[in-house]
Scaffold this motif. Structure first.
Motif, PDB file in Angstrom:
ATOM      1  N   ASN A  31       0.842  -1.195   0.000  1.00 31.34           N
ATOM      2  CA  ASN A  31       0.000   0.000   0.000  1.00 31.34           C
ATOM      3  C   ASN A  31       0.875   1.241   0.000  1.00 31.34           C
ATOM      4  O   ASN A  31       1.556   1.540   0.978  1.00 31.34           O
ATOM      5  CB  ASN A  31      -0.920  -0.003   1.234  1.00 31.34           C
ATOM      6  CG  ASN A  31      -1.972   1.086   1.156  1.00 31.34           C
ATOM      7  OD1 ASN A  31      -1.663   2.234   0.879  1.00 31.34           O
ATOM      8  ND2 ASN A  31      -3.210   0.716   1.406  1.00 31.34           N
ATOM      9  N   GLY A  36      -7.055   8.859  -3.511  1.00 37.03           N
ATOM     10  CA  GLY A  36      -7.908   7.705  -3.788  1.00 37.03           C
ATOM     11  C   GLY A  36      -8.905   7.924  -4.886  1.00 37.03           C
ATOM     12  O   GLY A  36      -8.824   8.860  -5.673  1.00 37.03           O
ATOM     13  N   ALA A  40      -8.018  -0.418  -6.519  1.00 39.09           N
ATOM     14  CA  ALA A  40      -6.954  -0.691  -5.553  1.00 39.09           C
ATOM     15  C   ALA A  40      -5.948  -1.644  -6.184  1.00 39.09           C
ATOM     16  O   ALA A  40      -6.312  -2.568  -6.906  1.00 39.09           O
ATOM     17  CB  ALA A  40      -7.535  -1.302  -4.292  1.00 39.09           C
ATOM     18  N   TRP A  45      -4.903  -3.722   0.511  1.00 37.98           N
ATOM     19  CA  TRP A  45      -5.756  -3.814   1.701  1.00 37.98           C
ATOM     20  C   TRP A  45      -5.898  -5.290   2.067  1.00 37.98           C
ATOM     21  O   TRP A  45      -6.933  -5.908   1.821  1.00 37.98           O
ATOM     22  CB  TRP A  45      -7.106  -3.175   1.426  1.00 37.98           C
ATOM     23  CG  TRP A  45      -6.993  -1.814   0.802  1.00 37.98           C
ATOM     24  CD1 TRP A  45      -7.183  -1.501  -0.506  1.00 37.98           C
ATOM     25  CD2 TRP A  45      -6.630  -0.595   1.467  1.00 37.98           C
ATOM     26  NE1 TRP A  45      -6.971  -0.159  -0.715  1.00 37.98           N
ATOM     27  CE2 TRP A  45      -6.625   0.424   0.477  1.00 37.98           C
ATOM     28  CE3 TRP A  45      -6.312  -0.266   2.783  1.00 37.98           C
ATOM     29  CZ2 TRP A  45      -6.315   1.751   0.787  1.00 37.98           C
ATOM     30  CZ3 TRP A  45      -6.005   1.060   3.080  1.00 37.98           C
ATOM     31  CH2 TRP A  45      -6.020   2.043   2.093  1.00 37.98           C
ATOM     32  N   GLN A  48      -9.085  -6.947   3.712  1.00 38.81           N
ATOM     33  CA  GLN A  48     -10.398  -6.877   3.061  1.00 38.81           C
ATOM     34  C   GLN A  48     -10.882  -8.268   2.654  1.00 38.81           C
ATOM     35  O   GLN A  48     -10.137  -9.053   2.058  1.00 38.81           O
ATOM     36  CB  GLN A  48     -10.313  -5.995   1.808  1.00 38.81           C
ATOM     37  CG  GLN A  48     -11.598  -5.912   1.003  1.00 38.81           C
ATOM     38  CD  GLN A  48     -12.610  -4.956   1.582  1.00 38.81           C
ATOM     39  OE1 GLN A  48     -12.249  -3.846   1.969  1.00 38.81           O
ATOM     40  NE2 GLN A  48     -13.872  -5.351   1.625  1.00 38.81           N
ATOM     41  N   TRP A 160      -9.969   5.956   4.793  1.00 39.40           N
ATOM     42  CA  TRP A 160     -10.084   5.270   3.512  1.00 39.40           C
ATOM     43  C   TRP A 160     -11.187   4.227   3.588  1.00 39.40           C
ATOM     44  O   TRP A 160     -11.330   3.536   4.602  1.00 39.40           O
ATOM     45  CB  TRP A 160      -8.762   4.579   3.156  1.00 39.40           C
ATOM     46  CG  TRP A 160      -7.678   5.539   2.748  1.00 39.40           C
ATOM     47  CD1 TRP A 160      -6.950   6.352   3.568  1.00 39.40           C
ATOM     48  CD2 TRP A 160      -7.203   5.785   1.427  1.00 39.40           C
ATOM     49  NE1 TRP A 160      -6.049   7.080   2.838  1.00 39.40           N
ATOM     50  CE2 TRP A 160      -6.179   6.755   1.519  1.00 39.40           C
ATOM     51  CE3 TRP A 160      -7.536   5.274   0.170  1.00 39.40           C
ATOM     52  CZ2 TRP A 160      -5.487   7.231   0.413  1.00 39.40           C
ATOM     53  CZ3 TRP A 160      -6.839   5.745  -0.940  1.00 39.40           C
ATOM     54  CH2 TRP A 160      -5.837   6.709  -0.818  1.00 39.40           C
ATOM     55  N   THR A 162     -13.045   0.976   1.355  1.00 41.28           N
ATOM     56  CA  THR A 162     -12.777   0.015   0.285  1.00 41.28           C
ATOM     57  C   THR A 162     -13.943  -0.941   0.124  1.00 41.28           C
ATOM     58  O   THR A 162     -14.683  -1.203   1.072  1.00 41.28           O
ATOM     59  CB  THR A 162     -11.507  -0.797   0.593  1.00 41.28           C
ATOM     60  OG1 THR A 162     -11.598  -1.348   1.919  1.00 41.28           O
ATOM     61  CG2 THR A 162     -10.254   0.067   0.514  1.00 41.28           C
ATOM     62  N   GLU A 179     -11.068   1.772  -3.917  1.00 42.67           N
ATOM     63  CA  GLU A 179     -10.573   2.485  -2.745  1.00 42.67           C
ATOM     64  C   GLU A 179     -10.806   3.976  -2.942  1.00 42.67           C
ATOM     65  O   GLU A 179     -10.737   4.481  -4.056  1.00 42.67           O
ATOM     66  CB  GLU A 179      -9.078   2.237  -2.546  1.00 42.67           C
ATOM     67  CG  GLU A 179      -8.243   2.730  -3.707  1.00 42.67           C
ATOM     68  CD  GLU A 179      -6.755   2.522  -3.522  1.00 42.67           C
ATOM     69  OE1 GLU A 179      -5.981   3.194  -4.235  1.00 42.67           O
ATOM     70  OE2 GLU A 179      -6.353   1.699  -2.689  1.00 42.67           O
TER      71      GLU A 179
END
Length: 292
Positions: A31, A36, A40, A45, A48, A160, A162, A179
Motif C-alpha cells: 500500500n 484515492g 486498488a 488492503w 479486506q 479510507w 474500500t 478504494e
C-alpha cells in the motif's frame, strides 16, 4: 490470594493477546496510496474480505475485515435475515471475476450479531464471523488493527473506504476492489443532514458534503481505516447512507472503538490488535497504555 493470582493471570493473557496482534496487524506492504478514488492495487488492503453466497443467484453481497487468524468483522445488517453457514469468505481477493492467485476461501463456523443490534435504526450494526479454519498470514492476507476504546477522531481526519460495491447507482460494480479517501464529518452536522436523531454515539460519519466518492450497495460490512504511523487502524464498519455519493449525504459507519469490550468478550484468545487513536492521529497508544 488465589483470587488475586487469577486476576493477574487473566490480565497478562489479555495483554499478551493484544500485543501479539499489534506486531502484525495493520501492515500492508503493497500500500503506497496517497490519493484515492481508483482501483486498488493488489495487496493494498490485505484484511479486506468478500462475503459471497454460492449458486447462480449468489455472489458478492457484503464486505468484511480480517481481525485475527480466525475471525472476520462485518456488519450485523449483512446477516440479520439469514445466518447462513453456506456463505463463503474470500481473502486475498482483488477482482470478483478472473484470476486471483493470492486468494483463499473459508467457510463460516459461527455468526455472532451484537445482541442490541437494531435493524431499523442500524444502531450497533456489528457482527463477528468465526471461520471454520484458521488462515495463514501473508503479504496479501493480514489482519487490520482496531480502534481501541477511548479513541477520538477530529473532523476532517482522512480515512479510507474500500469495497466491491456499485461505483455509483445504477452503475454496477466494476469487479475490481475500489478504494477512496473520505474525511470524517462532524457528528452533529451528519445528524442534521441524515435526519435529526439518526446518528447515535455508536456511529461515525465520513464523506464529501458536495457529493463524491462514497460507499454503495455491496460495500456494507467493509472497513473504513485511518493510518497511524506504519499501521492502518479500522475506525468504522460501512453501515448505511441516504444515497450513494449524493450531495449532503455522508456515509454512516459503525464506530469500532465502542466495541472493544464486546469483541474481547467473544474472542477469548489471540485478541485483535486494539490501538487507541487520539488527537487526529498526532498520538497513538496501545491498549496497554504504551505509546506507539
Amino acid at each position: 490470594m488465589l483470587r488475586f493470582q487469577c486476576v493477574v493471570l487473566a490480565l497478562v493473557l489479555y495483554l499478551t493477546g493484544c500485543l501479539s496482534q499489534l506486531n502484525v496487524c495493520g501492515r500492508a506492504p503493497f500500500n503506497t496510496r496517497i490519493v484515492g478514488g481508483h482501483d486498488a492495487s493488489e495487496g493494498s488492503w490485505p484484511w479486506q474480505v468478500s462475503l459471497q453466497r454460492p449458486g447462480k443467484r449468489g455472489g458478492h453481497f457484503c464486505g468484511g475485515s480480517l481481525i485475527n487468524k480466525d475471525w472476520v468483522l462485518t456488519s450485523a445488517s449483512c446477516f440479520s435475515r439469514k445466518r447462513n453457514s453456506a456463505v463463503i469468505v474470500y481473502l486475498g481477493k482483488q477482482t470478483l471475476n478472473g484470476s486471483n492467485p493470492n486468494q483463499i476461501t473459508r467457510r463460516i463456523k459461527k455468526v455472532i450479531l451484537h445482541p442490541n443490534y437494531n435493524s431499523t435504526t442500524k444502531n450497533n450494526d456489528i457482527a463477528l464471523l468465526r471461520l471454520q479454519a484458521s488462515v495463514t498470514f501473508s503479504d496479501y492476507i493480514r489482519p487490520v488493527c482496531l480502534a481501541g476504546q477511548g479513541s477520538s477522531f477530529f473532523d476532517g481526519t482522512i480515512s479510507w473506504i474500500t469495497g466491491w460495491g456499485s461505483i455509483n447507482l445504477p452503475v454496477p460494480s466494476s469487479g475490481v476492489l475500489q478504494e477512496t479517501m473520505a474525511p470524517i464529518v462532524n457528528p452533529y452536522l451528519c445528524d442534521y443532514l441524515t435526519g435529526p436523531g439518526s446518528i447515535t454515539a455508536n456511529m461515525i460519519c465520513a464523506g464529501y458534503l458536495h457529493g463524491g466518492p462514497d460507499t454503495c450497495q455491496g460495500d456494507f460490512g467493509g472497513p473504513m481505516v485511518t493510518k497511524l504511523g506504519a499501521a492502518w487502524i479500522q475506525t468504522g464498519i460501512t453501515s448505511w447512507d441516504k444515497g450513494c455519493a449524493q450531495h449532503s449525504s455522508p456515509g454512516v459507519y459503525t464506530l469500532v472503538s465502542q466495541y472493544q469490550i464486546w469483541i474481547s468478550s467473544i474472542i477469548k484468545e489471540n485478541l485483535p490488535g486494539f490501538v487507541r487513536y487520539e488527537h487526529g492521529g498526532l498520538t497513538g497508544r496501545r491498549t496497554d497504555g504504551s505509546r506507539r
